[in-house]
Design a protein around this motif. Sequence first.
Motif, PDB file in Angstrom:
ATOM      1  N   MET A   1       0.838  -1.202   0.000  1.00 44.25           N
ATOM      2  CA  MET A   1       0.000   0.000   0.000  1.00 44.25           C
ATOM      3  C   MET A   1       0.867   1.245   0.000  1.00 44.25           C
ATOM      4  O   MET A   1       1.881   1.312   0.683  1.00 44.25           O
ATOM      5  N   THR A   2       0.499   2.215  -0.715  1.00 48.45           N
ATOM      6  CA  THR A   2       1.262   3.450  -0.706  1.00 48.45           C
ATOM      7  C   THR A   2       0.420   4.546  -0.063  1.00 48.45           C
ATOM      8  O   THR A   2      -0.725   4.341   0.311  1.00 48.45           O
ATOM      9  N   THR A   3       1.052   5.680   0.063  1.00 50.74           N
ATOM     10  CA  THR A   3       0.322   6.784   0.671  1.00 50.74           C
ATOM     11  C   THR A   3      -0.411   7.616  -0.366  1.00 50.74           C
ATOM     12  O   THR A   3      -0.813   8.730  -0.107  1.00 50.74           O
ATOM     13  N   GLN A   4      -0.534   7.042  -1.535  1.00 47.15           N
ATOM     14  CA  GLN A   4      -1.290   7.729  -2.585  1.00 47.15           C
ATOM     15  C   GLN A   4      -2.699   8.014  -2.071  1.00 47.15           C
ATOM     16  O   GLN A   4      -3.446   7.099  -1.728  1.00 47.15           O
ATOM     17  N   VAL A   5      -3.026   9.245  -1.987  1.00 42.78           N
ATOM     18  CA  VAL A   5      -4.334   9.578  -1.449  1.00 42.78           C
ATOM     19  C   VAL A   5      -5.124  10.331  -2.495  1.00 42.78           C
ATOM     20  O   VAL A   5      -4.685  11.347  -3.016  1.00 42.78           O
ATOM     21  N   ARG A 190     -12.848  49.271  15.971  1.00 44.28           N
ATOM     22  CA  ARG A 190     -11.602  48.587  15.585  1.00 44.28           C
ATOM     23  C   ARG A 190     -10.781  48.225  16.801  1.00 44.28           C
ATOM     24  O   ARG A 190     -10.175  47.178  16.889  1.00 44.28           O
ATOM     25  N   LEU A 193     -12.106  45.177  18.659  1.00 42.71           N
ATOM     26  CA  LEU A 193     -11.742  43.908  18.034  1.00 42.71           C
ATOM     27  C   LEU A 193     -10.274  43.589  18.286  1.00 42.71           C
ATOM     28  O   LEU A 193      -9.907  42.425  18.494  1.00 42.71           O
ATOM     29  N   ALA A 194      -9.434  44.619  18.284  1.00 43.99           N
ATOM     30  CA  ALA A 194      -8.011  44.394  18.517  1.00 43.99           C
ATOM     31  C   ALA A 194      -7.780  43.887  19.940  1.00 43.99           C
ATOM     32  O   ALA A 194      -7.005  42.962  20.168  1.00 43.99           O
ATOM     33  N   ASN A 198      -5.995  40.209  20.602  1.00 43.93           N
ATOM     34  CA  ASN A 198      -4.718  40.015  21.291  1.00 43.93           C
ATOM     35  C   ASN A 198      -4.470  41.208  22.213  1.00 43.93           C
ATOM     36  O   ASN A 198      -3.943  42.227  21.795  1.00 43.93           O
ATOM     37  N   PRO A 200      -2.392  41.771  24.936  1.00 50.55           N
ATOM     38  CA  PRO A 200      -1.038  42.287  25.175  1.00 50.55           C
ATOM     39  C   PRO A 200      -0.489  43.062  23.979  1.00 50.55           C
ATOM     40  O   PRO A 200       0.152  44.099  24.144  1.00 50.55           O
ATOM     41  N   ALA A 201      -0.763  42.552  22.779  1.00 56.87           N
ATOM     42  CA  ALA A 201      -0.257  43.240  21.589  1.00 56.87           C
ATOM     43  C   ALA A 201      -0.896  44.612  21.445  1.00 56.87           C
ATOM     44  O   ALA A 201      -0.229  45.590  21.105  1.00 56.87           O
ATOM     45  N   THR A 202      -2.180  44.687  21.723  1.00 55.15           N
ATOM     46  CA  THR A 202      -2.881  45.958  21.600  1.00 55.15           C
ATOM     47  C   THR A 202      -2.339  46.960  22.614  1.00 55.15           C
ATOM     48  O   THR A 202      -2.168  48.138  22.318  1.00 55.15           O
ATOM     49  N   GLY A 265     -12.262  39.032  19.364  1.00 56.57           N
ATOM     50  CA  GLY A 265     -11.655  39.488  18.122  1.00 56.57           C
ATOM     51  C   GLY A 265     -12.612  39.567  16.957  1.00 56.57           C
ATOM     52  O   GLY A 265     -12.234  39.964  15.858  1.00 56.57           O
ATOM     53  N   ARG A 317      -3.739  23.415  10.888  1.00 60.77           N
ATOM     54  CA  ARG A 317      -3.885  24.193   9.674  1.00 60.77           C
ATOM     55  C   ARG A 317      -3.128  23.554   8.544  1.00 60.77           C
ATOM     56  O   ARG A 317      -2.097  22.946   8.753  1.00 60.77           O
TER      57      ARG A 317
END
Lengths: 317, 503
Positions: A1-5, A190, A193-194, A198, A200-202, A265, A317
């Motif tokens: 069997m191969t990993t051909q998907v 805006r 939402l920021a 996030n 700390p970043a804001t 967010g 992802r």
Amino acid sequence: MTTQVAARPALNLKGLPQYGVYLAILLLVLYNIFFTPYFLTWSNVRIQLIQVAPIVIVALGMALVIGTEGIDLSVGSVMALAAALIPLYLGYGVVAAILASLVAGVAVGFINGVLVARVGLQPIVATLALFVGGRGLAVVISEGKLKDVRNPDLIYLGSGDLFGIPVLVWIAAALVLVVAFLVRRTVFGRRLLAVGGNRPATELAGLPVKRVLITVYVLCAVLASIAGLLSVARIQSSDASAVGLLIELSAITAVVVGGTPLTGGKVRVLGTVAGALLMQLVIATMIKHNLQPSTTEMVQAVIILIAVYVARERKTR
Amino acid sequence: MLEVLDVSKIFPGVRALDQVSFRLQAGEVHALVGENGAGKSTLIKVLTGVYQPDSGELRYDGRTAQFGTPMDAQHAGISTIYQEVNLIPLMSVAHNLFLGREPRNRLGLLDENRMHRDAREILAGYGVTADVRRRLGTLALGEQQMVALARAVMIDAKVVIMDEPTSSLEPREVETLFGVIRELHGRGIGIIYVSHRLDELYQICDAVTILRDGKVVHTGKLADLERIRLVSLMLGREMSEVRREGATAFSGAATGDTGAAPVLRASGLTSRRKLHDISFEVRPGEVVGLGGLLGAGRSETIKAIGGAYPLDSGDVQVNGVDLKKPTTVRAVRAGIAVQPEDRKAEGIIAGLSVRENIALAVLPQLSRLGLVSESKIDAIVEKYMTRLRIKASSPHQLVGDLSGGNQQKVLLARLLATGPKVLLLDEPTRGIDVGAKAEVQSLIDELAAEGLGVVLVSSDAEELIEGADRVVVLRDGVVVGVLTGAQVTTEDLMSAIAAGGNE
């Protein structure tokens, strides 16, 4: 069997978190048109809209708070406070009474905001304090009594019509537009939402995070106090122990079903309105078909689970 | 041992891997290099079962293999250490180390004593001496990385994949890591080593595979490959060009105008236990480096100046004006821009678009009566996307979907949009690809030439030495030396750090 998907045709769920709620409303409306007698009558639509209006108003504020990765449990108590203050100040006129209830909203929101932004409490704990204490205070103010409200101007707000549509619905619709505008077009929107995306970043970007947070909680509480005074106007009496009971749960449900993630967010204003409408429709459909309230609750639970499942963030992802 | 043959992986719009073949021998340290977006991460994810290849074959121990999930790969003996530490900060060090494989006593309950004892022993071999009962999050990033490595190796690994393991390590810790790698090497464990640091590759790796645009452009013994050739293969540039530009993109010319009044003056910065009476000045056009080891107080100094770290005493002046207890809001208004070390946690807002991220700090200037002007935002976003060459499918793409280098550029664009007088950069090129690194470095030069004062923190000694006109060396929150002019060399930096210490 191969990993051909081979490319597997996957069920495309991409648009579901965003548009699923509208689809559900559409299906439910279609179902009711065919299977529920007298569903499509103006008087029924009217009742449904009047019932959903306070939830929509509270949910708008809730959506803003949730957009900052927070939550506000105190909205029901704010409604009770607003309701309790109305009969007290009605002697000075409608305007004074409305102002008094709005001021109560500002005060509660400010306390919530300070607890969250400056003291650094978690939103659920901070607002829990006023969830418990706020209603207690409201009952004390109203001396635990149900008070009739007989002011014609106030009653007009609750039961009057403008161009054939209830004033209550006009007010809710106007507030929806205001909040949508706030989120989409203003600097405040805006920043909100920021902060939710996030914090700390804001903060490091030099934004006044604390001011934004306090403003958000004040807005939420003011919206709740509007809902509170409108409830009084509609039922023509003020009962601090009953007004807005459990509405925080309906509001959170509307927000979540409407596709606003609890992780902050993002704020979906129209989705929130649709979420409130959907839950209202579900309840109405159940009642019309003589199902027990307990059954209705279980169906609601299923809808919430589906909404959260569909909206969950993909880990990989 | 572990091998892929003609593997392709296609994402919407991108051919991330194109007929890639790669072979790891047992007991080999194999460098995997390429710019960001070359396909390194995708290849690693195919090897570890995160992605399934669209075509091609995966072979492991001489047999065809298929890893449906990362768990399958782990059970087969393939361990991965990612660039960002993937552990649980709120749990103890020992718990993290033994997560899922906790030792149990006869009653089947958790045997805490044994776990702590074993954890101490294991970690000592990695140079981590911290109390294993401490929460992992309280450890320095480098130590956390060591815990992650120890954990990965513990799982009877036959193959260990390291994705930029040294990006948050100090030189001393890198040595420890290399010691561990040599030991693994001796035990016949195959290691895939991904790094942007060429020195390290030549120090530790046997073989190299270079990816570019999803294709293998070179594979073979590393010793046979000249360094300059490696860089040119990676970048796809002409060798003469690379030679001319040098290893970093800094011009090396001192740009600081020594006669001018300082644009930033920090004096007597003191914060309980972390900073002690730190003072230095930055003149317009000057790049001042902050040198020192991890925990020396470099990041804290930068954050304190930017108002994001509490100070017990000390003053920060911008152009002679005192900030009076800096807060982030006041610091930005005074013209101080801070690029934090941890890009994902404190820099970008991943869920917002490139556009929103760039405009974030200057919204009031781009709006009237609280209403934002979309056209003004578009103009400023366009300006910085062009200037910093930010590669995104559109300004509306989410920043979280961009490569590290482009995320960093978006962050820099946000800082520059505020029109700063001083730029404080904490590890501006960490974890970004070679091309973006060069661009960021030449941007720093360019900005200094335009008259900005720059403070640069970098654990890459080469970058610090070539980038800075002057280096302030810190150790344990104290200034232990200042290198100027001809003293700005790697040797002087090392001896300044060493001289300050008593270890």
